[in-house]
Scaffold this motif. Structure first.
Motif, PDB file in Angstrom:
ATOM      1  N   VAL A 121      56.471  34.175  14.102  1.00  0.00           N
ATOM      2  CA  VAL A 121      57.044  35.733  14.529  1.00  0.00           C
ATOM      3  C   VAL A 121      58.191  35.529  15.386  1.00  0.00           C
ATOM      4  N   ILE A 122      58.039  34.471  16.347  1.00  0.00           N
ATOM      5  CA  ILE A 122      59.130  34.260  17.440  1.00  0.00           C
ATOM      6  C   ILE A 122      60.397  33.585  16.925  1.00  0.00           C
ATOM      7  N   HIS A 123      60.170  32.588  16.204  1.00  0.00           N
ATOM      8  CA  HIS A 123      61.303  31.712  15.721  1.00  0.00           C
ATOM      9  C   HIS A 123      61.582  31.786  14.138  1.00  0.00           C
ATOM     10  N   ALA A 124      60.834  32.395  13.452  1.00  0.00           N
ATOM     11  CA  ALA A 124      61.376  32.198  12.215  1.00  0.00           C
ATOM     12  C   ALA A 124      61.290  33.651  11.148  1.00  0.00           C
ATOM     13  N   ASN A 125      61.227  34.622  11.988  1.00  0.00           N
ATOM     14  CA  ASN A 125      61.421  36.022  11.304  1.00  0.00           C
ATOM     15  C   ASN A 125      60.041  35.876  10.268  1.00  0.00           C
ATOM     16  N   GLY A 126      59.197  35.525  10.673  1.00  0.00           N
ATOM     17  CA  GLY A 126      57.925  35.564   9.526  1.00  0.00           C
ATOM     18  C   GLY A 126      57.802  34.353   8.666  1.00  0.00           C
ATOM     19  N   GLY A 127      56.923  34.494   7.824  1.00  0.00           N
ATOM     20  CA  GLY A 127      56.584  33.494   7.107  1.00  0.00           C
ATOM     21  C   GLY A 127      55.308  33.675   6.087  1.00  0.00           C
ATOM     22  N   LEU A 128      54.644  32.482   5.521  1.00  0.00           N
ATOM     23  CA  LEU A 128      53.611  32.792   4.834  1.00  0.00           C
ATOM     24  C   LEU A 128      52.656  31.877   5.489  1.00  0.00           C
ATOM     25  N   ALA A 129      51.428  32.102   5.687  1.00  0.00           N
ATOM     26  CA  ALA A 129      50.226  31.582   6.193  1.00  0.00           C
ATOM     27  C   ALA A 129      49.183  31.372   4.841  1.00  0.00           C
TER      28      ALA A 129
END
Lengths: 143, 456
Positions: free
Chosen positions: A57-65
């Motif tokens: 959330v902080i560094h990558a504008n979200g993603g996939l877990a």
């Protein structure tokens, strides 16, 4: 065990919304509890998941877990298309942070994310290409 | 375990209001009646508060009958009791009226909480739980931790609750005064269903110490007359001090314990969120976390009479008239009994199967089924969510055909798409039904009925 015998969970982590970080972790916890896993293992997974979610959330504008639950281990794979980590060794140091002050003011970004993920997992691998993104893979063994 | 939360089936219409508010997903509707999965119920009383038909209640003793069982009755009133009365300037009015309705002695739970705090405070060497320490005072919260947050059990201190402490001390005092032990009955006067359950199934004690629990709302009715008729000039000075009385509202326990860095959380949804955060490693920087299942603390319990916010004002007014706490210091008699005799243990209520391989197979079956469900949480199947429904099907508690959407799929096979859709309830139809030409579909819905018969 073949891949087909594993339970696959996947979550889209939205960027820019710190208040919703933790939802994936919470959902994984509920699933693991239903499998009757040792509470200590569940807690390790939830810490790893939560720290990973926050990082994305902080560094990558979200993603996939993605979480793959097998009989012997739990593999957490976090993939993002963020800025990448230029110096992974430095990023692994406790207290090292590149988080913006606005984030740190909220109590996040203390530079403990990756060190905690390493501490609570049995194995952690980071693959990162600057400008492309980062994949963190954590393995938690089930005793 | 015996639960105090119970259903009155003749009042239940099967409306599904309760199933979604239950924090542990313990309620299902079957054949138009709600049923409670006993292993999951934590007796928090949320369903009692949301049921529009008063079909869920907390089973408890009748006050008059309870008082006839023993020759010597002791009341352990929870401080919430005082918050129920308007313009109460002296707690002695309530306590003396309790004597007039048949109690022989009184030991306030608030006083016990002060004694407990003082003894803990002055006593080194009592094993401290992991920080942040979680309050063991709300039985619903302790049960929640036992079934859902087992890894946080070591944050609970091994202590009896103030009500239990008051009970043991009061009984001992009566025996020492020469009352035969078999003649003594000790009854708590409590604000919520979880405290009623705690009488027969105390979380921290091997054996129950109370003889029963009376609901504040029941005692309230018995007290109104005697309080009015009381000779206010000749009252026994029974009331305790200020601090212990604050236990009734959120933050009061921390105040009594003189905690500096504390968090007071009230409301079951907030409690769950806080416990989730601690479990995720987001340890708040606090020494003590007070947790209460009810909004505004015990004053929000479902067995009270007064609005919890109004009751808090009443209680604060009253506290202004109460004396400050005496210096209790470390009391030997408290030290002897303050340790709990039973550790709360993990109850794997949510586990699908004791064999992990089987549990995994079941989980995969649940996931496969859940993917085929609409995810609307409509409640039509009687389960609170599609995930809970999928689990019910795999665990043999429900049939796939209980889902109205799965039935539509079957009807589509048989009758074709259009007809199947027409039989769905309006929110679930895929297409807007063509309104009949003479009716205006935007006509506001009035209270008048279509003449259809309604079950009572």
């Amino acid at each position: 065990m073949s891949g087909d015998d594993k339970i696959h969970l996947s979550y889209q982590v939205e960027g820019g919304d710190l208040t919703r970080a933790g939802e994936a972790s919470s959902s994984v916890k509920q699933t693991l509890r239903k499998l009757g896993l040792d509470p200590a293992v569940i807690r390790r997974v939830s810490v790893c998941m939560y720290e990973g979610e926050i990082n994305m959330v902080i560094h990558a504008n979200g993603g996939l877990a993605m979480v793959d639950v097998g009989l012997d281990d739990i593999v957490i794979t976090l993939t993002d298309f963020g800025p990448g980590i230029p110096d992974i060794d430095k990023a692994m140091q406790a207290g090292y942070t590149t988080a913006a002050d606005s984030v740190r003011d909220l109590g996040f970004g203390a530079g403990m994310g990756l060190p905690n993920m390493k501490k609570y997992s049995d194995d952690m691998k980071i693959k990162s290409i600057v400008g492309m993104g980062t994949t963190v893979t954590m393995v938690i063994n089930i005793p | 375990m015996r639960h105090s939360v119970a259903l009155n089936l003749s009042k239940c219409l099967g409306c599904t209001t309760c199933i979604k508010s239950c924090p542990t997903e313990a309620i299902r509707v079957r054949s138009r009646k709600a049923t409670i999965l006993p292993n999951r119920c934590i007796d928090c009383g949320t369903c009692i508060q949301v049921c529009p038909h008063q079909a869920v209640r907390s089973q408890r003793m009748n006050v008059k009958e309870a008082l006839q069982r023993f020759k010597y009755n002791i009341a352990i009133p929870d401080p919430s009791l005082y918050g129920q009365f308007h313009n109460l300037d002296d707690a002695n009015i309530v306590l003396n009226a309790l004597l007039n309705i048949g109690f022989d002695d009184i030991f306030e739970a608030g006083t016990a909480s002060e004694m407990l705090a003082a003894t803990l405070d002055g006593c080194e060497g009592l094993e401290a739980p992991q920080k942040p320490e979680l309050s063991p005072a709300c039985p619903a919260v302790v049960r929640l931790i036992c079934i859902r947050f087992p890894d946080l059990l070591n944050h609970l201190p091994p202590l009896v609750t103030p009500i239990e402490l008051a009970t043991i001390l009061a009984r001992k005092q009566a025996v020492e005064a020469g009352v035969p032990a078999e003649d003594i009955g000790v009854f708590s006067i409590v604000p919520c269903s979880s405290q009623v359950t705690a009488v027969s199934a105390p979380e921290g004690l091997e054996k129950p110490v109370l003889d029963g629990a009376l609901a504040i709302r029941d005692v309230y009715l018995e007290l109104l007359g005697p309080m009015r008729d009381l000779d206010k000039d000749n009252m026994l000075p029974l009331a305790g001090s200020r601090v212990g009385t604050s236990w009734a509202f959120s933050g009061g326990e921390a105040l009594t314990r003189r905690e500096r860095r504390y968090i007071a959380v009230d409301g079951i949804v907030n409690v769950i969120r806080m416990l989730e955060e601690i479990e995720d490693g987001r340890m708040p920087d606090a020494d003590f976390i007070e947790l209460r299942a009810c909004t505004n603390g015990c004053l929000g319990g479902c067995l009270n009479v007064e609005n919890p916010f109004t009751a808090k004002m009443h209680l604060k007014d009253l506290m202004g008239n109460l004396p400050p706490s005496p210096q209790w210091g470390v009391r030997e008699d408290v030290l002897e009994i303050l340790r709990s005799t039973k550790e709360p243990v993990f109850l794997p209520t949510f586990q699908l199967d004791p064999n992990r391989r089987v549990a995994m197979q079941k989980m995969m079956a649940i996931q496969t089924l859940e993917d085929q469900l609409p995810g609307l949480r409509c409640g039509s199947c009687g389960a609170p969510s599609c995930r809970a429904f999928a689990e019910d099907v795999v665990m043999g508690r429900a049939s796939v055909d209980d889902c109205i959407f799965k039935v539509r799929e079957r009807m589509q096979h048989m009758a074709g798409d259009t007809e199947a859709d027409d039989y769905m309830p309006a929110p679930f139809r895929l297409r807007r039904k063509q309104p009949a030409p003479e009716t205006d579909c935007l006509e506001p819905m009035g209270p008048q009925d279509s003449g259809e018969e309604r079950p009572e």
